[in-house]
Design a protein around this motif. Structure first.
Motif, PDB file in Angstrom:
ATOM      1  N   ARG A   1       8.219  13.232  29.584  1.00 36.03           N
ATOM      2  CA  ARG A   1       8.366  12.816  31.063  1.00 36.03           C
ATOM      3  C   ARG A   1       8.332  11.893  31.630  1.00 36.03           C
ATOM      4  NH1 ARG A   1       4.856  17.394  30.165  1.00 36.03           N
ATOM      5  NH2 ARG A   1       2.805  16.668  30.209  1.00 36.03           N
ATOM      6  N   GLY A   2       7.564  11.320  30.860  1.00 42.57           N
ATOM      7  CA  GLY A   2       6.353   9.506  30.113  1.00 42.57           C
ATOM      8  C   GLY A   2       8.560   8.587  30.248  1.00 42.57           C
ATOM      9  N   PHE A   3       8.503   8.593  30.063  1.00 41.16           N
ATOM     10  CA  PHE A   3      10.734   7.803  29.966  1.00 41.16           C
ATOM     11  C   PHE A   3      11.229   8.263  31.229  1.00 41.16           C
ATOM     12  CE2 PHE A   3       8.647   6.681  25.721  1.00 41.16           C
ATOM     13  CZ  PHE A   3      10.024   6.095  25.321  1.00 41.16           C
ATOM     14  N   VAL A   4      11.117   9.749  31.235  1.00 37.47           N
ATOM     15  CA  VAL A   4      11.494  10.287  32.743  1.00 37.47           C
ATOM     16  C   VAL A   4      10.885   9.260  33.843  1.00 37.47           C
ATOM     17  CG1 VAL A   4      12.144  11.832  34.286  1.00 37.47           C
ATOM     18  CG2 VAL A   4      12.543  12.180  32.171  1.00 37.47           C
ATOM     19  N   GLY A   5       9.763   9.181  34.158  1.00 32.66           N
ATOM     20  CA  GLY A   5       8.842   8.701  35.390  1.00 32.66           C
ATOM     21  C   GLY A   5       9.392   7.452  35.111  1.00 32.66           C
ATOM     22  N   ALA A   6       9.228   6.646  34.027  1.00 30.75           N
ATOM     23  CA  ALA A   6       9.478   5.386  33.740  1.00 30.75           C
ATOM     24  C   ALA A   6      11.267   4.937  34.253  1.00 30.75           C
ATOM     25  CB  ALA A   6       9.491   4.921  32.811  1.00 30.75           C
ATOM     26  N   GLY A   7      12.026   5.748  34.508  1.00 31.79           N
ATOM     27  CA  GLY A   7      13.339   5.912  35.228  1.00 31.79           C
ATOM     28  C   GLY A   7      14.855   5.625  34.224  1.00 31.79           C
ATOM     29  N   LEU A   8      14.124   6.131  32.834  1.00 34.89           N
ATOM     30  CA  LEU A   8      14.688   5.990  31.615  1.00 34.89           C
ATOM     31  C   LEU A   8      15.928   6.693  31.737  1.00 34.89           C
ATOM     32  CD1 LEU A   8      12.050   4.555  29.083  1.00 34.89           C
ATOM     33  CD2 LEU A   8      14.241   2.728  30.568  1.00 34.89           C
TER      34      LEU A   8
END
Length: 306
Positions: free
Chosen positions: A231-238
């Protein structure tokens, strides 16, 4: 040696006076003193020496105390096991489960079971990620009574039953072009980078199979170890990711990410219960197994698409 003498020796060694021990056990003070004297005779050396009002350990007593602690603890465990056998309303259920079920499914089903068996206790163990379809080593070794799994498991000595079906969702950043969609196909993100669980992972295998059925091989931008990191990586737009619903009603958001239902056939995972077929469960563990298999209220996975 009688066990009372060993317990009284423990208490005196830990700082209680003979008078306090006598009051705690509702026996006479001379009776406690005589029991400690008999214990020293049986061991063959003084275990305690007087220091003011208290008795202190001798060197031999300190060496003996370590083994007495272990012996009495084992004895108490044995008595507790017998209590569980005799009283099906109480006792300990040792339960293993993966981290992703620890935020919703497991606490819900334990809460609901506690409504009918309020004296039940649980020893909870997080099961480690293994090869897809494999049970945890804890269950195979008999270190836990039951294991809640996020996929079907196969083993000659185990039985597995599905107890719920959990939808899988597309996880995108809040500013993603599909963030406000009510549902999506995986083909809609075929050209985008994916955040994927690191192998071995049943979730990873499921995502790869879903992408193949949708007609593409995902471009994996990052491989990570757990769902919060996904979720963290997705939230960062990655990138985007496919994640379990975890009991959420969707579409919905969580911080910088948005969860959207997938329309792809098979976009779900099984939640199941596994146990050793030859292991006889204590009554409380048997009651918990029957509760889950019978559709206990907390054991139903809520559909994230409704």
């Amino acid at each position: 040696m009688d066990t009372d003498s060993l317990r009284w020796f423990q208490l005196v060694a830990d700082g209680m006076t003979v008078t306090e021990v006598a009051q705690t056990y509702a026996v006479s003070q001379p009776g406690v003193s005589r029991a400690l004297a008999r214990l020293e005779e049986q061991v063959g050396t003084p275990l305690l020496r007087r220091s003011g009002r208290l008795l202190r350990l001798t060197q031999a007593g300190a060496a003996f105390k370590r083994h007495v602690d272990s012996l009495v603890n084992d004895l108490d465990d044995g008595l507790a096991a017998v209590e569980q056998v005799l009283d099906p309303e109480t006792g300990l259920v040792s339960l293993g489960f993966p981290m992703s079920l620890g935020t919703w499914f497991v606490p819900n089903v334990i809460r609901d079971f506690a409504r009918v068996r309020p004296r039940a206790r649980f020893a909870l163990q997080r099961t480690s990620v293994g090869e897809p379809g494999a049970p945890s080593k804890l269950l195979v070794a008999g270190d836990i009574d039951l294991e809640i799994t996020t996929s079907r498991v196969f083993h000659a000595d185990l039985e597995w039953r599905r107890v719920a079906i959990e939808p899988l969702l597309l996880c995108v950043a809040r500013d993603h072009r599909l963030a406000e969609s009510t549902s999506v196909d995986l083909a809609d993100v075929a050209g985008e980078p994916f955040i994927m669980r690191r192998a071995p992972s049943g979730m990873r295998e499921t995502v790869l199979e879903l992408c193949a059925a949708a007609g593409f091989t995902p471009s994996i931008a990052f491989e990570v170890d757990d769902l919060p990191t996904v979720r963290g990586f997705v939230g960062a737009g990655l990138g985007v990711a496919v994640v379990p619903a975890l009991g959420r009603r969707v579409p919905t958001g969580l911080g910088p990410v948005r969860f959207v239902p997938l329309t792809d056939t098979g976009a779900q995972r099984d939640i199941g219960l596994a146990w050793l077929t030859e292991r006889r469960l204590l009554p409380i563990a048997e009651a918990f197994r029957a509760f889950i298999l019978g559709g206990g209220r907390g054991s139903r996975a809520r559909s994230a698409a409704h």
